[in-house]
Design a protein around this motif. Structure first.
Motif, PDB file in Angstrom:
ATOM      1  N   THR A  91       0.941  -1.208   0.018  1.00  0.00           N
ATOM      2  CA  THR A  91       0.025  -0.076  -0.008  1.00  0.00           C
ATOM      3  C   THR A  91       0.913   1.418  -0.003  1.00  0.00           C
ATOM      4  O   THR A  91       1.949   1.255   0.052  1.00  0.00           O
ATOM      5  N   ARG A 108      -7.749   7.854  -0.535  1.00  0.00           N
ATOM      6  CA  ARG A 108      -9.142   6.863  -0.553  1.00  0.00           C
ATOM      7  C   ARG A 108      -9.922   6.965   0.618  1.00  0.00           C
ATOM      8  O   ARG A 108     -11.003   6.705   0.740  1.00  0.00           O
ATOM      9  N   CYS A 134     -20.612  -0.623  14.272  1.00  0.00           N
ATOM     10  CA  CYS A 134     -20.355   0.842  14.133  1.00  0.00           C
ATOM     11  C   CYS A 134     -21.643   1.701  14.548  1.00  0.00           C
ATOM     12  O   CYS A 134     -21.447   2.843  15.007  1.00  0.00           O
ATOM     13  N   ARG A 180      -4.484  -5.854   2.927  1.00  0.00           N
ATOM     14  CA  ARG A 180      -4.513  -4.425   2.470  1.00  0.00           C
ATOM     15  C   ARG A 180      -5.906  -3.666   2.419  1.00  0.00           C
ATOM     16  O   ARG A 180      -5.977  -2.454   2.805  1.00  0.00           O
ATOM     17  N   GLY A 224     -15.982  -3.311   0.636  1.00  0.00           N
ATOM     18  CA  GLY A 224     -15.988  -2.079   0.636  1.00  0.00           C
ATOM     19  C   GLY A 224     -16.691  -1.076  -0.028  1.00  0.00           C
ATOM     20  O   GLY A 224     -17.281  -0.259   0.411  1.00  0.00           O
ATOM     21  N   ASN A 225     -16.936  -1.405  -1.271  1.00  0.00           N
ATOM     22  CA  ASN A 225     -17.664  -0.544  -2.411  1.00  0.00           C
ATOM     23  C   ASN A 225     -19.265  -0.543  -1.942  1.00  0.00           C
ATOM     24  O   ASN A 225     -19.808   0.339  -1.994  1.00  0.00           O
ATOM     25  N   ASN A 280     -14.451   7.196   6.880  1.00  0.00           N
ATOM     26  CA  ASN A 280     -13.571   7.553   5.619  1.00  0.00           C
ATOM     27  C   ASN A 280     -14.000   8.844   5.350  1.00  0.00           C
ATOM     28  O   ASN A 280     -15.054   9.221   5.422  1.00  0.00           O
ATOM     29  N   ARG A 340     -13.854  10.380   2.303  1.00  0.00           N
ATOM     30  CA  ARG A 340     -14.902  10.636   1.275  1.00  0.00           C
ATOM     31  C   ARG A 340     -16.238  10.307   1.521  1.00  0.00           C
ATOM     32  O   ARG A 340     -17.073  11.052   0.988  1.00  0.00           O
ATOM     33  N   ALA A 374     -21.989  -2.727  10.373  1.00  0.00           N
ATOM     34  CA  ALA A 374     -22.253  -4.079  10.088  1.00  0.00           C
ATOM     35  C   ALA A 374     -23.700  -4.653  10.659  1.00  0.00           C
ATOM     36  O   ALA A 374     -24.092  -3.755  11.457  1.00  0.00           O
TER      37      ALA A 374
HETATM   38  N1  ACO Z   1      -3.567  -0.003  -0.699  1.00  0.00           N
HETATM   39  C1  ACO Z   1      -3.458   0.238  -2.068  1.00  0.00           C
HETATM   40  N2  ACO Z   1      -4.372  -0.424  -3.039  1.00  0.00           N
HETATM   41  C2  ACO Z   1      -5.467  -0.864  -2.374  1.00  0.00           C
HETATM   42  C3  ACO Z   1      -5.641  -0.967  -0.980  1.00  0.00           C
HETATM   43  C4  ACO Z   1      -4.819  -0.506  -0.055  1.00  0.00           C
HETATM   44  N3  ACO Z   1      -4.697  -0.361   1.194  1.00  0.00           N
HETATM   45  N4  ACO Z   1      -6.857  -1.414  -0.729  1.00  0.00           N
HETATM   46  C5  ACO Z   1      -7.298  -1.713  -1.806  1.00  0.00           C
HETATM   47  N5  ACO Z   1      -6.569  -1.381  -2.971  1.00  0.00           N
HETATM   48  C6  ACO Z   1      -6.713  -1.583  -4.288  1.00  0.00           C
HETATM   49  C7  ACO Z   1      -7.694  -2.673  -4.623  1.00  0.00           C
HETATM   50  O1  ACO Z   1      -7.001  -3.642  -4.780  1.00  0.00           O
HETATM   51  C8  ACO Z   1      -8.231  -1.997  -6.061  1.00  0.00           C
HETATM   52  O2  ACO Z   1      -7.346  -2.385  -7.026  1.00  0.00           O
HETATM   53  P1  ACO Z   1      -7.528  -2.957  -8.321  1.00  0.00           P
HETATM   54  O3  ACO Z   1      -8.466  -1.633  -9.214  1.00  0.00           O
HETATM   55  O4  ACO Z   1      -6.336  -3.207  -9.096  1.00  0.00           O
HETATM   56  O5  ACO Z   1      -8.559  -4.212  -8.295  1.00  0.00           O
HETATM   57  C9  ACO Z   1      -8.002  -0.406  -5.901  1.00  0.00           C
HETATM   58  O6  ACO Z   1      -7.391  -0.166  -4.824  1.00  0.00           O
HETATM   59  C10 ACO Z   1      -9.439   0.130  -5.858  1.00  0.00           C
HETATM   60  O7  ACO Z   1     -10.162  -0.642  -4.613  1.00  0.00           O
HETATM   61  P2  ACO Z   1     -11.424  -0.144  -4.367  1.00  0.00           P
HETATM   62  O8  ACO Z   1     -11.982  -1.019  -3.088  1.00  0.00           O
HETATM   63  O9  ACO Z   1     -12.510  -0.056  -5.544  1.00  0.00           O
HETATM   64  O10 ACO Z   1     -11.394   1.112  -3.648  1.00  0.00           O
HETATM   65  P3  ACO Z   1     -12.251   2.200  -3.158  1.00  0.00           P
HETATM   66  O11 ACO Z   1     -12.090   3.470  -3.524  1.00  0.00           O
HETATM   67  O12 ACO Z   1     -13.651   1.901  -3.082  1.00  0.00           O
HETATM   68  O13 ACO Z   1     -11.961   2.362  -1.394  1.00  0.00           O
HETATM   69  C11 ACO Z   1     -12.466   1.533   0.654  1.00  0.00           C
HETATM   70  C12 ACO Z   1     -11.989   1.203  -0.645  1.00  0.00           C
HETATM   71  C13 ACO Z   1     -11.476   2.563   1.285  1.00  0.00           C
HETATM   72  C14 ACO Z   1     -12.343   0.513   1.363  1.00  0.00           C
HETATM   73  C15 ACO Z   1     -13.959   2.257   0.516  1.00  0.00           C
HETATM   74  O14 ACO Z   1     -14.644   1.440  -0.344  1.00  0.00           O
HETATM   75  C16 ACO Z   1     -14.597   2.305   1.794  1.00  0.00           C
HETATM   76  O15 ACO Z   1     -14.117   3.266   2.552  1.00  0.00           O
HETATM   77  N6  ACO Z   1     -15.997   1.412   2.141  1.00  0.00           N
HETATM   78  C17 ACO Z   1     -16.281   1.800   3.040  1.00  0.00           C
HETATM   79  C18 ACO Z   1     -15.730   1.041   4.153  1.00  0.00           C
HETATM   80  C19 ACO Z   1     -16.233   1.607   5.484  1.00  0.00           C
HETATM   81  O16 ACO Z   1     -16.868   2.333   6.178  1.00  0.00           O
HETATM   82  N7  ACO Z   1     -16.561   0.626   6.507  1.00  0.00           N
HETATM   83  C20 ACO Z   1     -16.681   0.442   7.921  1.00  0.00           C
HETATM   84  C21 ACO Z   1     -17.914   0.064   8.074  1.00  0.00           C
HETATM   85  S1  ACO Z   1     -18.283   0.116   9.905  1.00  0.00           S
HETATM   86  C22 ACO Z   1     -18.290  -1.003  10.913  1.00  0.00           C
HETATM   87  O17 ACO Z   1     -19.554  -1.622  11.026  1.00  0.00           O
HETATM   88  C23 ACO Z   1     -17.180  -2.016  11.068  1.00  0.00           C
END
Ligand code: ACO
Length: 334
Positions: free
Chosen positions: A30, A38, A113, A152, A217-218, A255, A257, A314
Motif C-alpha cells: 500500500t 481513498r 459501528c 491491505r 468496501g464498495n 472514511n 470521502r 455491520a
Molecule cells: N492500498 C493500495 N491499494 C489498495 C488498498 C490499499 N490499502 N486497498 C485496496 N486497494 C486496491 C484494490 O485492490 C483495487 O485495485 P484494482 O483496481 O487493481 O482491483 C483498487 O485499490 C481500488 O479498490 P476499491 O475497493 O475499489 O477502492 P475504493 O476507492 O472503493 O476504496 C475503501 C476502498 C476505502 C475500503 C472504500 O470502499 C470504503 O471506505 N468503504 C467503506 C468502508 C467502511 O466504511 N467500512 C466500515 C463500516 S463500519 C463497521 O461496522 C465496522
C-alpha cells in the motif's frame, strides 16, 4: 409526565500506540498516498498488548464520570456498545462495572459501528420510562484484534478506542430524537465469520483466517452515503428540527470521502461536518463519542448547539440521534 434525558458528562480514551501509514507501507502493498486519498486516514491507534476493550472503556467511563461530577455508585445502568467484546461471555459491560466498583445492571449492545446510537436509545428509553435516572453509555472497540494485518483492503482502515457519556434525567430534553434501523439482508457485507456458534474457531478455520473481518468496501460505501443523510433527516424531523439548525454533524468516522459526500448530500457547510478520521481511523462503536468528546474538549461545542450523531455499520445497521448540547465549554484534556 414524560421525563427527558440529557448528556451531563463525556470522556474518551485512545490507546497510545500509533500506527501510521508509513508503517503500514512496510507491512502490506500500500502507500500513504493511496490511503490518504481513498480514506483520509493518516494514523490510527492500536490497543497495547494485553489491553482489551474493557480496559479502554474503563478509562473513558472514569473520565465521563469526572466530567459529570458523579461517582460509580451514582449510576443505575451501564450499557456498552461493542462488537469486539473481551470475550463472548460475560458481557464487557460486566467487566467494566466490576472494575469501577459499580453495582448497577450492565449489558452489551452489539450494533457494530452503530453501537453508540443504539446504546443511547436504550439509555434514553430507560430514563424516559422512569426505570433509570443516571445511565452510562459507552462505545468501545478494539476491532484491530480482528484484522488481518496482511490484508491491505481492511488493515489500513481500523483503529481502537473508547468513548462514554453520562445521561441523566432532566426537565429539559437534551436527547431530542433517535432513529435506528437495520437490514440483515446485508449481513454478509461486513462480518467476522469464525468464533461464534455458527463457525467455532477451530484450528482449521483459524488457519484459513476466518477469524478476521471481511468487507465488501464498495457496497458498504454506497450504503453509507445513502443511509447517513436519510437517517439524519429522519432524526431531525422526529426532533422538530431541520438541517439548517445543526451546529454540527458528527458522523461515524469511517472514511473522509464518505463524510464529504454525506455533507454535500445534506447541503451542510463542510466546516460543520466533524472529522478527525485522519488521526483515529475507524474505531467502530467508539467513533461517535470519541468525535463528540474531541469537539467538546477543543471548545468547539457551546451550550444550545444542536448536534446530529449518526452511525452505520455491520448488520447492516444505522442510527441517528439529535442532541441539544447543554454543557458549558470545557478546557479538560482528551
Ligand atoms: N492500498 C493500495 N491499494 C489498495 C488498498 C490499499 N490499502 N486497498 C485496496 N486497494 C486496491 C484494490 O485492490 C483495487 O485495485 P484494482 O483496481 O487493481 O482491483 C483498487 O485499490 C481500488 O479498490 P476499491 O475497493 O475499489 O477502492 P475504493 O476507492 O472503493 O476504496 C475503501 C476502498 C476505502 C475500503 C472504500 O470502499 C470504503 O471506505 N468503504 C467503506 C468502508 C467502511 O466504511 N467500512 C466500515 C463500516 S463500519 C463497521 O461496522 C465496522
Amino acid at each position: 409526565m414524560m421525563r427527558a434525558a440529557r448528556i451531563t458528562g463525556i470522556g474518551s480514551y485512545l490507546p497510545s500506540r500509533v500506527l501510521c501509514n508509513a508503517e503500514l507501507e512496510r507491512m502490506v502493498d500500500t502507500s500513504d498516498e493511496w490511503i490518504t486519498t481513498r480514506t483520509g486516514i493518516r494514523e490510527r491507534r492500536l490497543a497495547e498488548e494485553g489491553q482489551a476493550t474493557s480496559d479502554l472503556a474503563v478509562v473513558a467511563v472514569e473520565r465521563a464520570l469526572v466530567d459529570a461530577g458523579l461517582g460509580p455508585a451514582d449510576i443505575d445502568l451501564l450499557v456498552v456498545g461493542t462488537s469486539s467484546p473481551d470475550m463472548i461471555l460475560p458481557a464487557t459491560a460486566c467487566l467494566v462495572q466490576a472494575r469501577l466498583g459499580m453495582s448497577c445492571p450492565a449489558f452489551d449492545v452489539n450494533a457494530a459501528c452503530s453501537g453508540f446510537p443504539y446504546a443511547l436509545q436504550v439509555a434514553t428509553s430507560a430514563i424516559e420510562a422512569g426505570r433509570a435516572s443516571r445511565v452510562v453509555v459507552v462505545g468501545a472497540d478494539a476491532l484491530t484484534r480482528h484484522i488481518d494485518f496482511a490484508d491491505r483492503a481492511t488493515c489500513v482502515l481500523f483503529g481502537d478506542g473508547a468513548g462514554a457519556v453520562v445521561v441523566e434525567a432532566a426537565e429539559e430534553p437534551g436527547v431530542l430524537g433517535i432513529v435506528l434501523g437495520a437490514d440483515g439482508r446485508g449481513a454478509d457485507m461486513l462480518r467476522i465469520a469464525a468464533g461464534g456458534s455458527a463457525a467455532p474457531a477451530t484450528p482449521e478455520r483459524l488457519a484459513a483466517g476466518e477469524q478476521y473481518l471481511t468487507m465488501n468496501g464498495n457496497e458498504v460505501f454506497r450504503f453509507a452515503v445513502k443511509v447517513i443523510p436519510a437517517a439524519t433527516r429522519e432524526a431531525l424531523e422526529a426532533s422538530g428540527c431541520s438541517v439548517e439548525d445543526l451546529a454540527w454533524l458528527v458522523p461515524h468516522q469511517a472514511n473522509q470521502r464518505i463524510l464529504n459526500t454525506v455533507g454535500e448530500r445534506l447541503g451542510i457547510d463542510p466546516e460543520r461536518v466533524f472529522s478527525h478520521v485522519h488521526r483515529t481511523g475507524n474505531t467502530s462503536a467508539a467513533s461517535i463519542p470519541l468525535a463528540l468528546d474531541d469537539l467538546y474538549t477543543s471548545g468547539r461545542l457551546a451550550p444550545g448547539d444542536l448536534v446530529a450523531l449518526v452511525g452505520f455499520g455491520a448488520g447492516l445497521t444505522w442510527g441517528a440521534a439529535v442532541v441539544r448540547w447543554t454543557k458549558a465549554r470545557t478546557t479538560k484534556e482528551m
